[in-house]
Design a protein around this motif. Structure first.
Motif, PDB file in Angstrom:
ATOM      1  N   ARG A   1       0.870  -1.175   0.000  1.00  0.00           N
ATOM      2  CA  ARG A   1       0.000   0.000   0.000  1.00  0.00           C
ATOM      3  C   ARG A   1       0.906   1.223   0.000  1.00  0.00           C
ATOM      4  O   ARG A   1       1.591   1.495   0.971  1.00  0.00           O
ATOM      5  CB  ARG A   1      -0.906   0.007   1.224  1.00  0.00           C
ATOM      6  CG  ARG A   1      -1.916   1.161   1.190  1.00  0.00           C
ATOM      7  CD  ARG A   1      -2.761   1.208   2.445  1.00  0.00           C
ATOM      8  NE  ARG A   1      -3.722   2.300   2.388  1.00  0.00           N
ATOM      9  CZ  ARG A   1      -4.488   2.670   3.401  1.00  0.00           C
ATOM     10  NH1 ARG A   1      -4.392   2.030   4.570  1.00  0.00           N
ATOM     11  NH2 ARG A   1      -5.342   3.673   3.272  1.00  0.00           N
ATOM     12  N   TYR A   2       0.854   1.964  -1.152  1.00  0.00           N
ATOM     13  CA  TYR A   2       1.755   3.104  -1.304  1.00  0.00           C
ATOM     14  C   TYR A   2       1.303   4.269  -0.441  1.00  0.00           C
ATOM     15  O   TYR A   2       2.110   5.023   0.072  1.00  0.00           O
ATOM     16  CB  TYR A   2       1.810   3.493  -2.778  1.00  0.00           C
ATOM     17  CG  TYR A   2       2.855   4.548  -3.086  1.00  0.00           C
ATOM     18  CD1 TYR A   2       4.201   4.218  -3.100  1.00  0.00           C
ATOM     19  CD2 TYR A   2       2.489   5.868  -3.338  1.00  0.00           C
ATOM     20  CE1 TYR A   2       5.168   5.172  -3.363  1.00  0.00           C
ATOM     21  CE2 TYR A   2       3.444   6.826  -3.603  1.00  0.00           C
ATOM     22  CZ  TYR A   2       4.781   6.484  -3.618  1.00  0.00           C
ATOM     23  OH  TYR A   2       5.721   7.427  -3.871  1.00  0.00           O
ATOM     24  N   GLY A   3      -0.001   4.421  -0.270  1.00  0.00           N
ATOM     25  CA  GLY A   3      -0.528   5.521   0.525  1.00  0.00           C
ATOM     26  C   GLY A   3      -1.945   5.833   0.108  1.00  0.00           C
ATOM     27  O   GLY A   3      -2.279   5.868  -1.085  1.00  0.00           O
ATOM     28  N   GLY A   4      -2.852   6.058   1.094  1.00  0.00           N
ATOM     29  CA  GLY A   4      -4.236   6.360   0.758  1.00  0.00           C
ATOM     30  C   GLY A   4      -4.861   5.226  -0.022  1.00  0.00           C
ATOM     31  O   GLY A   4      -4.905   4.079   0.411  1.00  0.00           O
ATOM     32  N   GLU A   5      -5.360   5.565  -1.234  1.00  0.00           N
ATOM     33  CA  GLU A   5      -5.976   4.549  -2.090  1.00  0.00           C
ATOM     34  C   GLU A   5      -5.022   4.062  -3.162  1.00  0.00           C
ATOM     35  O   GLU A   5      -5.436   3.369  -4.093  1.00  0.00           O
ATOM     36  CB  GLU A   5      -7.242   5.116  -2.744  1.00  0.00           C
ATOM     37  CG  GLU A   5      -6.991   6.191  -3.792  1.00  0.00           C
ATOM     38  CD  GLU A   5      -6.810   7.587  -3.196  1.00  0.00           C
ATOM     39  OE1 GLU A   5      -6.920   8.559  -3.941  1.00  0.00           O
ATOM     40  OE2 GLU A   5      -6.563   7.704  -1.978  1.00  0.00           O
ATOM     41  N   GLU A   6      -3.725   4.393  -3.067  1.00  0.00           N
ATOM     42  CA  GLU A   6      -2.736   3.978  -4.051  1.00  0.00           C
ATOM     43  C   GLU A   6      -2.008   2.720  -3.582  1.00  0.00           C
ATOM     44  O   GLU A   6      -1.669   2.582  -2.412  1.00  0.00           O
ATOM     45  CB  GLU A   6      -1.734   5.102  -4.300  1.00  0.00           C
ATOM     46  CG  GLU A   6      -2.278   6.235  -5.145  1.00  0.00           C
ATOM     47  CD  GLU A   6      -1.162   7.112  -5.679  1.00  0.00           C
ATOM     48  OE1 GLU A   6      -0.427   6.655  -6.572  1.00  0.00           O
ATOM     49  OE2 GLU A   6      -1.023   8.234  -5.183  1.00  0.00           O
ATOM     50  N   PHE A   7      -1.772   1.816  -4.533  1.00  0.00           N
ATOM     51  CA  PHE A   7      -1.083   0.562  -4.264  1.00  0.00           C
ATOM     52  C   PHE A   7       0.031   0.373  -5.290  1.00  0.00           C
ATOM     53  O   PHE A   7      -0.026   0.934  -6.392  1.00  0.00           O
ATOM     54  CB  PHE A   7      -2.049  -0.625  -4.331  1.00  0.00           C
ATOM     55  CG  PHE A   7      -3.157  -0.552  -3.318  1.00  0.00           C
ATOM     56  CD1 PHE A   7      -3.040  -1.212  -2.115  1.00  0.00           C
ATOM     57  CD2 PHE A   7      -4.298   0.192  -3.571  1.00  0.00           C
ATOM     58  CE1 PHE A   7      -4.062  -1.150  -1.179  1.00  0.00           C
ATOM     59  CE2 PHE A   7      -5.322   0.261  -2.639  1.00  0.00           C
ATOM     60  CZ  PHE A   7      -5.211  -0.403  -1.446  1.00  0.00           C
ATOM     61  N   THR A   8       1.032  -0.408  -4.922  1.00  0.00           N
ATOM     62  CA  THR A   8       2.152  -0.704  -5.814  1.00  0.00           C
ATOM     63  C   THR A   8       2.394  -2.209  -5.799  1.00  0.00           C
ATOM     64  O   THR A   8       2.374  -2.843  -4.736  1.00  0.00           O
ATOM     65  CB  THR A   8       3.427   0.028  -5.373  1.00  0.00           C
ATOM     66  OG1 THR A   8       3.171   1.431  -5.331  1.00  0.00           O
ATOM     67  CG2 THR A   8       4.564  -0.241  -6.345  1.00  0.00           C
ATOM     68  N   LEU A   9       2.624  -2.761  -6.993  1.00  0.00           N
ATOM     69  CA  LEU A   9       2.893  -4.196  -7.115  1.00  0.00           C
ATOM     70  C   LEU A   9       4.211  -4.373  -7.862  1.00  0.00           C
ATOM     71  O   LEU A   9       4.365  -3.900  -8.995  1.00  0.00           O
ATOM     72  CB  LEU A   9       1.756  -4.887  -7.862  1.00  0.00           C
ATOM     73  CG  LEU A   9       1.874  -6.412  -8.018  1.00  0.00           C
ATOM     74  CD1 LEU A   9       1.930  -7.083  -6.668  1.00  0.00           C
ATOM     75  CD2 LEU A   9       0.719  -6.958  -8.843  1.00  0.00           C
ATOM     76  N   ILE A  10       5.185  -5.054  -7.212  1.00  0.00           N
ATOM     77  CA  ILE A  10       6.480  -5.339  -7.826  1.00  0.00           C
ATOM     78  C   ILE A  10       6.429  -6.754  -8.375  1.00  0.00           C
ATOM     79  O   ILE A  10       6.126  -7.706  -7.647  1.00  0.00           O
ATOM     80  CB  ILE A  10       7.618  -5.199  -6.797  1.00  0.00           C
ATOM     81  CG1 ILE A  10       7.613  -3.791  -6.186  1.00  0.00           C
ATOM     82  CG2 ILE A  10       8.957  -5.493  -7.442  1.00  0.00           C
ATOM     83  CD1 ILE A  10       8.613  -3.632  -5.053  1.00  0.00           C
ATOM     84  N   LEU A  11       6.735  -6.900  -9.684  1.00  0.00           N
ATOM     85  CA  LEU A  11       6.688  -8.201 -10.359  1.00  0.00           C
ATOM     86  C   LEU A  11       8.087  -8.557 -10.845  1.00  0.00           C
ATOM     87  O   LEU A  11       8.493  -8.162 -11.940  1.00  0.00           O
ATOM     88  CB  LEU A  11       5.710  -8.164 -11.531  1.00  0.00           C
ATOM     89  CG  LEU A  11       4.273  -7.752 -11.209  1.00  0.00           C
ATOM     90  CD1 LEU A  11       3.449  -7.641 -12.481  1.00  0.00           C
ATOM     91  CD2 LEU A  11       3.639  -8.751 -10.258  1.00  0.00           C
ATOM     92  N   PRO A  12       8.895  -9.273 -10.054  1.00  0.00           N
ATOM     93  CA  PRO A  12      10.244  -9.641 -10.497  1.00  0.00           C
ATOM     94  C   PRO A  12      10.181 -10.615 -11.679  1.00  0.00           C
ATOM     95  O   PRO A  12       9.261 -11.440 -11.782  1.00  0.00           O
ATOM     96  CB  PRO A  12      10.870 -10.295  -9.268  1.00  0.00           C
ATOM     97  CG  PRO A  12       9.999  -9.883  -8.124  1.00  0.00           C
ATOM     98  CD  PRO A  12       8.633  -9.717  -8.689  1.00  0.00           C
ATOM     99  N   GLU A  13      11.190 -10.494 -12.575  1.00  0.00           N
ATOM    100  CA  GLU A  13      11.354 -11.408 -13.709  1.00  0.00           C
ATOM    101  C   GLU A  13      10.063 -11.496 -14.537  1.00  0.00           C
ATOM    102  O   GLU A  13       9.596 -12.568 -14.892  1.00  0.00           O
ATOM    103  CB  GLU A  13      11.777 -12.795 -13.216  1.00  0.00           C
ATOM    104  CG  GLU A  13      13.089 -12.775 -12.434  1.00  0.00           C
ATOM    105  CD  GLU A  13      13.531 -14.168 -12.003  1.00  0.00           C
ATOM    106  OE1 GLU A  13      12.936 -15.125 -12.491  1.00  0.00           O
ATOM    107  OE2 GLU A  13      14.482 -14.267 -11.190  1.00  0.00           O
ATOM    108  N   THR A  14       9.496 -10.351 -14.825  1.00  0.00           N
ATOM    109  CA  THR A  14       8.243 -10.274 -15.584  1.00  0.00           C
ATOM    110  C   THR A  14       8.439  -9.318 -16.763  1.00  0.00           C
ATOM    111  O   THR A  14       8.851  -8.161 -16.563  1.00  0.00           O
ATOM    112  CB  THR A  14       7.098  -9.775 -14.693  1.00  0.00           C
ATOM    113  OG1 THR A  14       6.962 -10.653 -13.579  1.00  0.00           O
ATOM    114  CG2 THR A  14       5.786  -9.720 -15.456  1.00  0.00           C
ATOM    115  N   ASP A  15       8.109  -9.784 -17.996  1.00  0.00           N
ATOM    116  CA  ASP A  15       8.231  -8.915 -19.162  1.00  0.00           C
ATOM    117  C   ASP A  15       6.956  -8.091 -19.324  1.00  0.00           C
ATOM    118  O   ASP A  15       5.993  -8.201 -18.558  1.00  0.00           O
ATOM    119  CB  ASP A  15       8.514  -9.750 -20.417  1.00  0.00           C
ATOM    120  CG  ASP A  15       7.471 -10.830 -20.640  1.00  0.00           C
ATOM    121  OD1 ASP A  15       6.362 -10.723 -20.064  1.00  0.00           O
ATOM    122  OD2 ASP A  15       7.770 -11.805 -21.352  1.00  0.00           O
ATOM    123  N   LEU A  16       6.934  -7.251 -20.397  1.00  0.00           N
ATOM    124  CA  LEU A  16       5.827  -6.318 -20.577  1.00  0.00           C
ATOM    125  C   LEU A  16       4.521  -7.047 -20.854  1.00  0.00           C
ATOM    126  O   LEU A  16       3.463  -6.692 -20.300  1.00  0.00           O
ATOM    127  CB  LEU A  16       6.156  -5.342 -21.726  1.00  0.00           C
ATOM    128  CG  LEU A  16       5.088  -4.282 -22.028  1.00  0.00           C
ATOM    129  CD1 LEU A  16       4.828  -3.436 -20.785  1.00  0.00           C
ATOM    130  CD2 LEU A  16       5.514  -3.399 -23.193  1.00  0.00           C
TER     131      LEU A  16
END
Length: 573
Positions: free
Chosen positions: A474-489
């Motif tokens: 949870r980045y803050g408030g209603e914002e979230f962040t997802l880290i996807l290792p070894e993942t292409d576009l």
């Protein structure tokens, strides 16, 4: 014999009287000397006991001050003052016991001053810790503490050496008095047998008195030997407890705590099998986390809490005979023909039972060193509670309390680590910036409680769509962040669309009310196309998220160009 026959009866009587009187006076004098020597030996043993008590209390008061410096618990501080007072009183009692010996009395007074100085150093360290809320780091204070400990140890050794020397001298003197008494009686008894019946009766009476005195002395010596052995065992137990406590305090996690416990119990209580149960967080059953020694009876690896009598009674429960007597239901009947006894001890800390320890051995009756096992369990209970508290604090430090996702601090640390790892392996990495659409309006219309429910529901959905190696924050408030290792576009876009569709299918609220919906916008950034630094990737993803918002929300957008490091991240509502 001829001389005795030539003497008149009066002279024989007088000779017998003289012999018996002389013998009696000599025996009485030696008995008085023996009693005096016995009192002196007893006094020496008493002084040695006080010295052992002072040394034990000194170790305890130092341990409590260190415990307060390590954990800041009021219990350690209160125990420090209580044990410190007992230590001072014990030093005063020691000085009173050796007041008849000027050298020893001087050493005892000097020891009392050294103990007072050492207690003042501990108080100064605790006050310094309380004022600064950190461990004391004053080098002169630490050197003074070490010097104080060495000085106290040296003075205790000098006192003990002097008492041991006195004990040796007094013991030899007591033995010499006893042997002289026996020698006089051995010579006087044959002579008195040749005298008249009155002298013979007097000799028999004194002989009975002598035997009673010897029996009393023998009983006293046996009691003294038992006391010395008990003191030796107590000293060994205190040393083992101190070592076990220090090792528990240094344990980094619960598993290391279990290993230290198994090793300590195997060494201090040989011949006993042990099983350590820890109650799970659900409080519905316990889990077997450690086992040592030979298994003497079958045991349930995941018993209910009510299966152990010690947990029910909040007190140790001894089982004299597991084959026929009352036993805990988590222990089965032993196999074979040998008798088995056992002991269950609850592990309780801060008013809560966190588990229990089960000890089993061959034979009937109580297990040996039961008190030592209980004291070891007391140390284990506190250490286990402290480890659980540390793990809880560590969890709270990296987790968002509302959603259960990782927080922003953990995000920044993990993103840098995963970028470095993917760069070493020449693998891509994707960062998804997610934002709940119109969340401020959602909060205004439905209230903050419903807004929190929406964020929690979205977080649960996000967890179900993450791989074990993915990092959702949870980045803050209603914002979230997802880290996807070894993942292409392509894979990142597929994952983003899956998350967006999952959010759209969420229904917020109770089944009886109108079910509310939410949508999310997602920005996708890829390493190395959009940056090779965590801040660059997050800015690129944020810029893509901003574009998805302006293109109509509820969609996925890909970052197009790298974002300059100095460009601020936008807040979108």
């Amino acid at each position: 014999m001829i001389v005795l026959r030539n003497l008149s009866p009066l002279r024989v009587f007088l000779a017998a009287t003289v012999i018996l009187v002389s013998l009696g006076l000599y025996v009485v004098a030696n008995a008085i000397q023996f009693a005096s020597d016995y009192r002196a030996v007893t006094h020496t043993y008493t002084v040695l006991q006080h010295l052992d008590r002072i040394e034990s209390l000194k170790h305890q008061v130092v341990a409590e001050s260190r415990g307060y410096l390590l954990a800041g618990r009021a219990e350690n501080r209160d125990s420090f003052w209580r044990i410190g007072g007992a230590l001072q009183r014990e030093a005063d009692v020691l000085a009173e016991h050796v007041i008849d010996n000027d050298a020893q009395h001087g050493r005892a007074v000097a020891l009392r001053r050294a103990l007072d100085a050492r207690l003042r150093l501990s108080v100064q360290a605790m006050q310094s810790w309380r004022a600064g809320a950190t461990m004391p780091g004053d080098a002169p204070l630490l050197m003074a503490i070490r010097h104080g400990d060495r000085d106290i140890a040296m003075r205790l050794e000098h006192l003990r050496s002097a008492e041991n020397a006195l004990l040796s001298t007094r013991s030899r003197r007591a033995e010499r008095s006893a042997w002289l008494t026996l020698l006089a009686a051995g010579i006087g008894i044959p002579l008195s047998l040749l005298l008249i019946g009155h002298a013979q009766r007097r000799l028999a009476r004194e002989n009975r008195v002598r035997r009673q005195a010897e029996a009393a002395a023998s009983d006293s010596n046996a009691e003294l030997n038992a006391t010395v052995q008990q003191l030796a065992r107590l000293s060994d137990s205190m040393a083992a407890l101190s070592q076990y406590s220090s090792m528990l305090q240094g344990a980094s996690d619960a598993q290391e705590l279990y290993e230290i416990t198994a090793s300590t119990f195997r060494r201090l209580l040989p011949g006993l099998g042990g099983l350590l149960y820890v109650i799970r967080a659900s409080r519905d059953h316990a889990e077997l986390v450690a086992q040592w020694g030979g298994a003497v009876a079958p045991n349930d690896p995941a018993p209910a809490l009510q299966a152990c009598w010690s947990v029910r009674r909040h007190a140790p429960f001894a089982m004299d005979d597991l084959r026929h007597g009352l036993r805990c239901s988590h222990i089965g009947r032993p196999h074979g023909a040998e008798d088995v006894h056992g002991l269950c001890v609850p592990l309780s800390a801060h008013g809560e039972v966190v588990g229990w320890l089960s000890l089993q051995g061959e034979g009937r009756g109580r297990i040996p060193d039961e008190s030592l096992a209980i004291r070891l369990c007391e140390q284990l209970s506190l250490a286990l509670a402290n480890v659980r508290l540390r793990e809880s604090l560590r969890h709270q430090a990296v987790r968002d309390p509302l959603t259960g996702l990782f927080n922003r601090r953990y995000l920044e640390e993990s993103l840098a680590r995963e970028i470095a790892r993917c760069q070493r392996r020449a693998q891509p990495l994707a960062v998804l910036m997610l934002d709940v659409d119109h969340f401020k309006s959602f909060n205004d219309r439905h209230g903050h409680a419903m807004g929190d429910a929406a964020l929690s529901a979205f977080a649960r959905m996000l967890k179900t769509r993450c791989r074990p190696e993915d990092i959702a924050c949870r980045y803050g408030g209603e914002e979230f962040t997802l880290i996807l290792p070894e993942t292409d576009l392509a894979t990142a876009l597929e994952r983003a669309e899956d998350i967006r569709a999952g959010a759209a299918m969420l229904r917020i609220g109770d089944a009886g009310d109108a079910m509310l919906r939410i949508t999310v916008s997602i920005g996708v950034a890829l390493m190395p196309e959009h940056g090779e630094v965590g801040l660059e990737l997050m800015r690129a993803g944020d810029r893509a998220l901003y574009r998805a918002k302006h293109e109509g929300r509820d969609r996925v957008a890909v970052a197009d160009v790298p974002v300059a490091v100095g460009e601020p991240m936008r807040e979108v509502y």
